[in-house]
Design an enzyme around this catalytic site. Structure first.
Site, PDB file in Angstrom:
ATOM      1  N   SER A 151       0.834  -1.215   0.000  1.00  0.00           N
ATOM      2  CA  SER A 151       0.000   0.000   0.000  1.00  0.00           C
ATOM      3  C   SER A 151       0.868   1.264   0.000  1.00  0.00           C
ATOM      4  O   SER A 151       0.531   2.261  -0.637  1.00  0.00           O
ATOM      5  CB  SER A 151      -0.949   0.004   1.196  1.00  0.00           C
ATOM      6  N   TYR A 152       1.984   1.200   0.693  1.00  0.00           N
ATOM      7  CA  TYR A 152       2.906   2.353   0.775  1.00  0.00           C
ATOM      8  C   TYR A 152       3.617   2.545  -0.570  1.00  0.00           C
ATOM      9  O   TYR A 152       3.697   3.654  -1.101  1.00  0.00           O
ATOM     10  CB  TYR A 152       3.902   2.072   1.904  1.00  0.00           C
TER      11      TYR A 152
END
Ligand SMILES: NC(=O)c1ccc[n+]([C@@H]2O[C@H](COP(=O)([O-])OP(=O)(O)OC[C@H]3O[C@@H](n4cnc5c(N)ncnc54)[C@H](O)[C@@H]3O)[C@@H](O)[C@H]2O)c1
Length: 249
Positions: A151-152
């Site tokens: 997600s990052y």
């Protein structure tokens, strides 16, 4: 005084890398608007900034677009101009790919990607007047695809994507839009190093320059360069300020 009388907004500048950038820029004469959710740390950093120049503090969650518009308006009302925008704040959670949830993507895009996009949009008319500078933040975790960072990594690489688009669109306005991809010692990293000294040593050994960056003298000074006229002919680039860890060719 390379940034004398310039005015900058720095997100997430109550602590960590953002604080280092705020101090480095204030020491070069820039007025700084701190935008953060941490009031206690925000007040501490404001006090330090006011030692060198005039700062102002906004305790605002940048996940909300209306907060972003309000900050840009208040800063330009107070100082009469906006020269520098640093999109530094970003929160995320780590998980293995198959355990990564949509909520984790919402957190990472909600605190990192969308605020970067919304701040750039809101600040554009003011930056056009001052031939301003935008500094966004990426990560080696995104560029190299570090495990547990889906997600990052996605949000960070999306930030690099819009940075290049803005650099091309806003070049004719003399607005420079660049990226720093840092490695630096923050309070979070220091706490982690005490709990996992072996992993910490492994990490240091993976950095060619064998140390973590300093938030002010390494990352902050690079940001000063990117906010100053010395970088007028540079745009759309990613600067790896990471002790040589990742090489982009
Ligand atoms: N520290 C590193 O080595 C490293 C490595 C790669 C990339 N980065 C990137 O550099 C930037 C700064 O990293 P850091 O380590 O200093 O982060 P940090 O977590 O230490 O500090 C982030 C700051 O942002 C603030 N913040 C978080 N969510 C917010 C929100 N919704 N609204 C307003 N403020 C909010 C926090 O209160 C904090 O003051 C980030 O974009 C990060 O992804 C850091």
């Amino acid at each position: 005084m390379r940034l004398e009388s310039k005015v900058g907004i720095i997100t997430g500048s109550a602590s960590g890398i953002g604080r280092g950038i705020a101090l480095a820029m204030a020491k070069e004469g820039a007025h700084i608007a701190i935008v953060d959710i941490n009031e206690e740390k925000g007040q501490e950093t404001l006090k330090e900034i006011n030692h060198y120049t005039e700062g102002t503090l906004f305790i605002k969650d940048i996940s909300y677009e209306e907060n972003i518009k309000a900050v840009v308006e208040a800063v330009t009302d107070k100082f009469g101009r906006l020269d520098i925008l640093v999109n530094n704040a970003h929160a995320s959670k780590q998980a293995l790919f198959t355990e990564t949830t949509l909520e984790m993507f919402d957190l990472s895009f909600g605190t990192g990607f969308y605020p970067t996009f919304n701040f750039m949009k809101a600040a554009y008319p003011e930056l056009k007047k001052t031939q301003g500078k935008v500094i966004n933040f990426a990560s080696g975790a995104g560029i190299n695809g570090q495990p547990t960072q889906a997600s990052y990594a996605a949000a960070k690489e999306a930030i690099r994507g819009i940075t290049r688009v803005a650099a091309n669109e806003w070049g004719p306005d003399d607005i420079n839009v660049n990226i720093i991809s840092p490695i630096a010692s923050t309070e979070g990293v220091e706490t982690w190093s005490k709990h996992s000294p072996e992993l910490y040593e492994q990490m240091i050994n993976s950095i060619p320059l064998r140390r973590l960056g300093d938030t002010e003298s390494d990352i902050g000074r690079t940001a000063v360069f990117l906010a100053s006229e010395d970088s007028d002919y540079i745009t759309g680039q990613t600067f790896m300020v990471d002790g040589g860890t990742t090489k982009i060719y």
